[in-house]
Design an enzyme around this catalytic site. Structure first.
Site, PDB file in Angstrom:
ATOM      1  N   GLU A 138       0.840  -1.184   0.000  1.00  0.00           N
ATOM      2  CA  GLU A 138       0.000   0.000   0.000  1.00  0.00           C
ATOM      3  C   GLU A 138       0.887   1.251   0.000  1.00  0.00           C
ATOM      4  O   GLU A 138       1.870   1.273   0.729  1.00  0.00           O
ATOM      5  CB  GLU A 138      -0.929   0.056   1.214  1.00  0.00           C
ATOM      6  N   GLY A 271       3.279   2.255  10.674  1.00  0.00           N
ATOM      7  CA  GLY A 271       3.155   1.644  11.992  1.00  0.00           C
ATOM      8  C   GLY A 271       2.737   0.195  11.846  1.00  0.00           C
ATOM      9  O   GLY A 271       3.225  -0.690  12.558  1.00  0.00           O
ATOM     10  N   ALA A 272       1.825  -0.043  10.910  1.00  0.00           N
ATOM     11  CA  ALA A 272       1.328  -1.387  10.659  1.00  0.00           C
ATOM     12  C   ALA A 272       0.597  -1.384   9.330  1.00  0.00           C
ATOM     13  O   ALA A 272       0.242  -0.325   8.806  1.00  0.00           O
ATOM     14  CB  ALA A 272       0.370  -1.814  11.766  1.00  0.00           C
ATOM     15  N   MET A 273       0.353  -2.591   8.782  1.00  0.00           N
ATOM     16  CA  MET A 273      -0.316  -2.690   7.478  1.00  0.00           C
ATOM     17  C   MET A 273      -1.268  -3.874   7.481  1.00  0.00           C
ATOM     18  O   MET A 273      -0.902  -4.985   7.843  1.00  0.00           O
ATOM     19  CB  MET A 273       0.764  -2.838   6.392  1.00  0.00           C
ATOM     20  N   GLU A 274      -2.501  -3.580   7.028  1.00  0.00           N
ATOM     21  CA  GLU A 274      -3.612  -4.518   7.197  1.00  0.00           C
ATOM     22  C   GLU A 274      -3.718  -5.613   6.149  1.00  0.00           C
ATOM     23  O   GLU A 274      -4.827  -6.110   5.889  1.00  0.00           O
ATOM     24  CB  GLU A 274      -4.909  -3.718   7.195  1.00  0.00           C
ATOM     25  N   HIS A 307      -7.111  -1.245  15.035  1.00  0.00           N
ATOM     26  CA  HIS A 307      -7.214  -0.493  13.776  1.00  0.00           C
ATOM     27  C   HIS A 307      -7.020  -1.426  12.572  1.00  0.00           C
ATOM     28  O   HIS A 307      -7.825  -1.439  11.641  1.00  0.00           O
ATOM     29  CB  HIS A 307      -6.155   0.621  13.788  1.00  0.00           C
ATOM     30  N   GLU A 308      -5.969  -2.213  12.602  1.00  0.00           N
ATOM     31  CA  GLU A 308      -5.681  -3.069  11.438  1.00  0.00           C
ATOM     32  C   GLU A 308      -6.754  -4.130  11.249  1.00  0.00           C
ATOM     33  O   GLU A 308      -7.094  -4.480  10.119  1.00  0.00           O
ATOM     34  CB  GLU A 308      -4.291  -3.710  11.554  1.00  0.00           C
ATOM     35  N   HIS A 311      -9.765  -2.934   9.440  1.00  0.00           N
ATOM     36  CA  HIS A 311      -9.600  -2.913   7.984  1.00  0.00           C
ATOM     37  C   HIS A 311      -9.971  -4.247   7.339  1.00  0.00           C
ATOM     38  O   HIS A 311     -10.260  -4.285   6.152  1.00  0.00           O
ATOM     39  CB  HIS A 311      -8.142  -2.630   7.619  1.00  0.00           C
ATOM     40  N   GLU A 330      -9.206   4.743   6.295  1.00  0.00           N
ATOM     41  CA  GLU A 330      -8.388   5.144   7.441  1.00  0.00           C
ATOM     42  C   GLU A 330      -9.179   5.880   8.519  1.00  0.00           C
ATOM     43  O   GLU A 330      -8.968   5.664   9.711  1.00  0.00           O
ATOM     44  CB  GLU A 330      -7.190   5.978   6.969  1.00  0.00           C
TER      45      GLU A 330
END
Ligand code: BES
Ligand code: ZN
Length: 876
Positions: A138, A271-274, A307-308, A311, A330
């Protein structure tokens, strides 16, 4: 062929249905080889196939297209990769038959070190340095790993096969269906995925440990991390399993994949990726160590996981049609992560902390250089910059505003039907509004357009005039100018002991309300203590409020007497601060209001008060240096009440919020140069150096202690600094490392700051972490700018192709407060800017102008000297 260049979107004459991908990463030479078979539906007569590819070498001879019905094989007459547009154009001598067919391509690439596409991350195992292979696609970097239709609306299924060294673990979105070992190599095949967008595809190859759990309906959840750290994954594992169950109920739809893996990656830009079924994280956002992580670290892990996982529904199952609607992903995930965290950890009062999201949104959106939530995107390079406080925080805030307007139950039901309707497809902002409009019967689309299609937000001014409450909206700008914007504002109002409530939509510029009708005659007449009126109850609206003098005085009194909720106390302070920056209110009135918070105990309120006090100190240093000590003394006094209550040592059974607050209060006292705090910090740091497990330095007060140590460190007094570096080098906990990095630049000695900044670019600091060093002391501001200029080439080379570079610009430029400096910065970037920082640079320069005007205003303020002295002399 040139007709395909310079286009924002791919042509739609071929539609991918299924990707069969085989990748063979070489972790020693940092290269990879791949082959791909893409099932295509040719839907329009054409002799071209145009798809995305970048930094890949495609061997001409390997490309072919086979029509399914005729089995006819077509070889392209020309294969061209246009680097700038990141497209691969295949030209055929004849028209490609309509219908289904398969496109074959072989390619090669580099496992890069830029944390995007297919890249390498490094780690140590048994003292040996190793590489792992990781993907981060992403927004638009899948094209750096395999040729594809790299836009969110081209959903397809993925069948992935990896050739990897047999001792390594290979992960992807789906579970493994088959593993065949062949000498030192193994061929790992994953189950075919359901349809999804390219940006959610993921692959990780390396050595890992894991912990495992199941949800109540049997989804297998694992947390992977570096060998030896598995225990640190347990907290995130717990949060993940519970959160999946919670979202299943909330969205009325089960998690659709058979497994969920989450993995900590040592080098990670975001920070992180879903990624669907394989969520990747920075170590700091996934791992929690009972002994050495702070309460703030724990909260970060919980909210990032929540949060992730949000998603997985909002983003992965229902995906934005185009990046213009990124905020749907987001903003929504940000909002709903609070819902999940609140349900898991009610004692964290996470919704009161949500105000920090709104505040950051309001701060950015108060700039003329802001952008609407729905923003036009014309080139892939522009996407990175919109992962900003507008998409995330303003996005989350307008969702919260709408939810509180429509009501929680109606909101949830409408969301569930939205998810059901658009599952496995794509949606636009209007589609969400339509679902909410249908569910509520309210004109949601009309209401929300004013918030998502134009930038900015209103300040609502209220005054009492002749038994009338006059309410007026105008666009708020931090520069002090009045903008042209107009909104439909859901106004909420309360009074007395919260027993009078009134809600209405402010659609026009002004509205006048009958006070008697509004509040009942008693309250309107009442000049007593409970006669305050507060708008934006609980701060659920995305706007600011300016009160007339009389109303403001009553609110100040109500703050002092703790008649108001914590969220309202927060809002009153933050609004006045913003109005002060815009020079609609004086610094004297801000300081006076701050004085009303001397007995404040709530984490969020004090935390924001501290943030504001830092900014005020910086402005004062430029505007009224002769008052600086006095102002610092005032802030030190203001924090005494909470400092004494909290002390240095954790109290048995104390709240999570107190643990976080202690750290922030002590950090503030250290930064204001409070001697007793600095002495105590020195003593405890000494004990820590002798024993890293000393009870004298629990994780929640380490940051404060490190800041204090650096506050007393200088070029000729290096001991504290060197000791901190030693701790940095010895720890293998990422949270400890970032805690140290974010403290090192607080030295008041510019020479030492310079040294620290150079350290940030050294091989000892992972490039993902250098930005932590940019929290530079006021004294180091000038040298940081010199440093940035001197190192610009290196910085833009390392960070130029990602979003991290924007932080260098904003952190170094924004603290300045003079027009000359703004000009100097502009001149430098006239020849050094790139499209990736264009927006950030404009925003940072605008901030410098705002600061400069503010400084100018404060200089001219009458009464400020007397008022400040009086406030500083007050003993609380
Ligand atoms: N989708 C993003 C990750 C991302 C960010 C990809 C920027 C590409 C560019 C992810 O869901 C995310 O939002 N991560 C946040 C953490 C979150 C808790 C706010 C992040 O990376 O900061
Ligand atoms: Zn996100």
């Amino acid at each position: 062929m040139d007709q395909f260049k310079g286009q924002p979107r791919l042509p739609k004459f071929a539609v991918p249905k299924r990707y069969d991908i085989r990748l063979k990463p070489d972790l020693v030479h940092c290269r990879f080889a791949g082959s791909i078979a893409i099932d295509l539906d040719i839907v329009a007569a054409t002799s071209f196939i145009v798809l995305n590819a970048a930094e890949l070498s495609v061997s001409d001879g390997s490309v072919s297209f086979t029509n399914r019905d005729s089995s006819k094989v077509l070889k392209p007459s020309r294969v061209e990769l246009f680097q700038e547009d990141e497209i691969l154009v295949l030209e055929f001598t004849e028209t490609i038959p309509l219908g289904l067919g398969i496109l074959f391509i072989q390619f090669e690439g580099t496992l890069n070190d830029r944390m995007k596409g297919f890249y390498r991350s490094t780690y140590e195992h048994n003292g040996e340095k190793k590489n792992m292979a990781v993907t981060q696609f992403e927004p638009a970097d899948a094209r750096r790993c395999f040729p594809c239709w790299d836009e969110p609306a081209f959903k397809a299924t993925y069948k992935i096969t990896l050739d990897v060294p047999s001792e390594l673990i290979a992960l992807s979105n789906m579970p493994i269906v088959e593993e065949k070992t062949d000498g030192n190599l193994k061929i790992v095949s994953f189950q075919e995925s359901p349809i999804m967008s390219t940006y959610l595809v993921a692959v990780v190859v390396g050595l890992f440990d894991y912990v495992e759990d199941h949800t109540s309906d049997g989804v297998k959840v694992r947390v992977y991390c570096q060998v030896g750290k598995a225990n640190q994954g347990k907290f995130a594992l717990h949060v993940a399993a519970r959160t999946l169950e919670l979202y299943k109920d909330y969205f009325a739809c089960p998690y659709p994949l058979p497994k969920l893996d989450m993995i900590a990656i040592p080098d990670f830009a975001a920070g992180a990726m879903e990624n669907y079924g394989l969520v990747t994280y920075r170590e700091t956002a996934l791992l929690y160590d009972d002994q050495h992580s702070a309460a703030a670290n724990k909260q970060r892990v919980a909210t990032v996981v929540a949060h992730e996982l949000a998603h997985q529904w909002f983003g992965n199952l229902v995906t934005m049609e185009w990046w213009t609607h990124l905020w749907l992903n987001e903003g929504f995930a940000t909002w709903v992560s609070y819902l999940a965290t609140d349900s898991l950890f009610p004692e964290w009062k996470i919704w009161s902390q949500f105000l920090d999201e709104s505040t950051e949104g309001l701060r950015l959106d108060g700039l003329a250089e802001s952008h609407p939530i729905e923003v036009e995107i014309n080139h892939a390079a522009e996407i990175d910059e919109i992962f900003d406080a507008i998409s995330y925080r303003k996005g989350a805030s307008v969702i919260r505003m709408l939810q509180s307007y429509l009501g929680a139950e109606c909101f949830q039901k409408s969301l569930a039907s939205y998810i059901k309707k658009y599952a496995w497809t794509n949606a636009k902002t209007e589609d969400l509004w339509a679902a909410l409009e249908e569910g509520s019967g309210e004109p949601v689309n009309k209401l929300m357009n004013s918030w998502t299609k134009q930038k900015g937000y209103p300040v609502v001014s209220v005054k009492v005039n002749n038994q009338k409450l006059e309410v007026q909206q105008s666009q708020f700008l931090s520069s002090g100018a009045h903008g042209e914007g107009h909104w439909i504002v859901p106004i909420t109002l309360c009074s007395g002991s919260y027993d009078v409530h009134k809600n209405f939509l402010l659609q026009t510029k002004t509205e006048s309300l009958d006070l008697k009708e509004l509040l009942g005659s008693d309250v309107a007449q009442d000049r007593g203590v409970n006669s305050w009126i507060k708008l934006n109850v609980d701060q659920t609206g995305f706007y600011r409020v300016k009160y007339d003098e009389g109303l403001a005085a009553r609110l100040r009194y109500a703050v002092e007497k703790q008649y108001l909720s914590a969220t309202d106390r927060y809002g009153i302070l933050d609004d006045l601060y913003a109005l002060c920056m815009a020079r609609h209110e004086s610094l004297t009135s801000l300081l006076t209001l701050m004085g009303a918070y001397r007995e404040e105990l709530e984490y969020t309120v004090l935390s924001n008060l501290i943030t504001i006090s830092y900014k005020v100190t910086r402005i004062a240093a430029d505007a009224v240096p002769e008052l600086l000590d006095c102002i610092k003394q005032f802030f030190v006094n203001l924090l005494q009440y909470s400092a004494e209550r909290l002390g240095w040592d954790p109290k048995p059974g104390e709240s999570h919020l107190d643990a976080m607050l202690r750290g922030e209060v002590l950090t503030a006292l250290a930064k204001f140069g409070h001697d007793l705090t600095l002495d105590e910090a020195t003593r405890r740091f000494q004990a820590f150096l002798e024993n890293r497990n000393t009870p004298l330095l629990p994780p929640d007060i380490r940051k404060a202690t490190y800041v204090a140590v650096m506050w007393r460190a200088g070029k000729s007094n290096r001991l504290g600094y060197e000791s901190l570096l030693k701790v940095y080098r010895e720890t293998d906990l990422s949270q400890e490392k970032t805690r140290i990095l974010s403290s090192l630049s607080s030295s008041p000695d510019p020479d030492l700051v310079f040294e620290v900044l150079n350290f940030m670019l050294s091989p000892e600091v992972r490039s993902q972490d250098a930005v932590f060093g940019l929290a530079v002391s006021q004294e180091g501001r000038e040298i940081a700018w010199t440093w940035l200029k001197e190192n610009w080439e290196k910085i833009s080379k390392t960070y130029g192709s990602g979003f991290l570079i924007t932080r260098f610009v904003s952190a170094v430029v924004s603290p300045f407060a003079s027009f000359e400096k703004a000009k100097e910065v502009e001149e430098f970037f006239a020849t050094h800017s790139t499209p990736a920082i264009a927006r950030t640079l404009k925003q940072s320069l605008e901030r410098v102008h705002i600061n400069a005007n503010w400084v100018h205003g404060v200089k001219g303020e009458k009464n400020l000297h007397e008022a400040t002295k009086e406030l500083a002399n007050r003993k609380y």
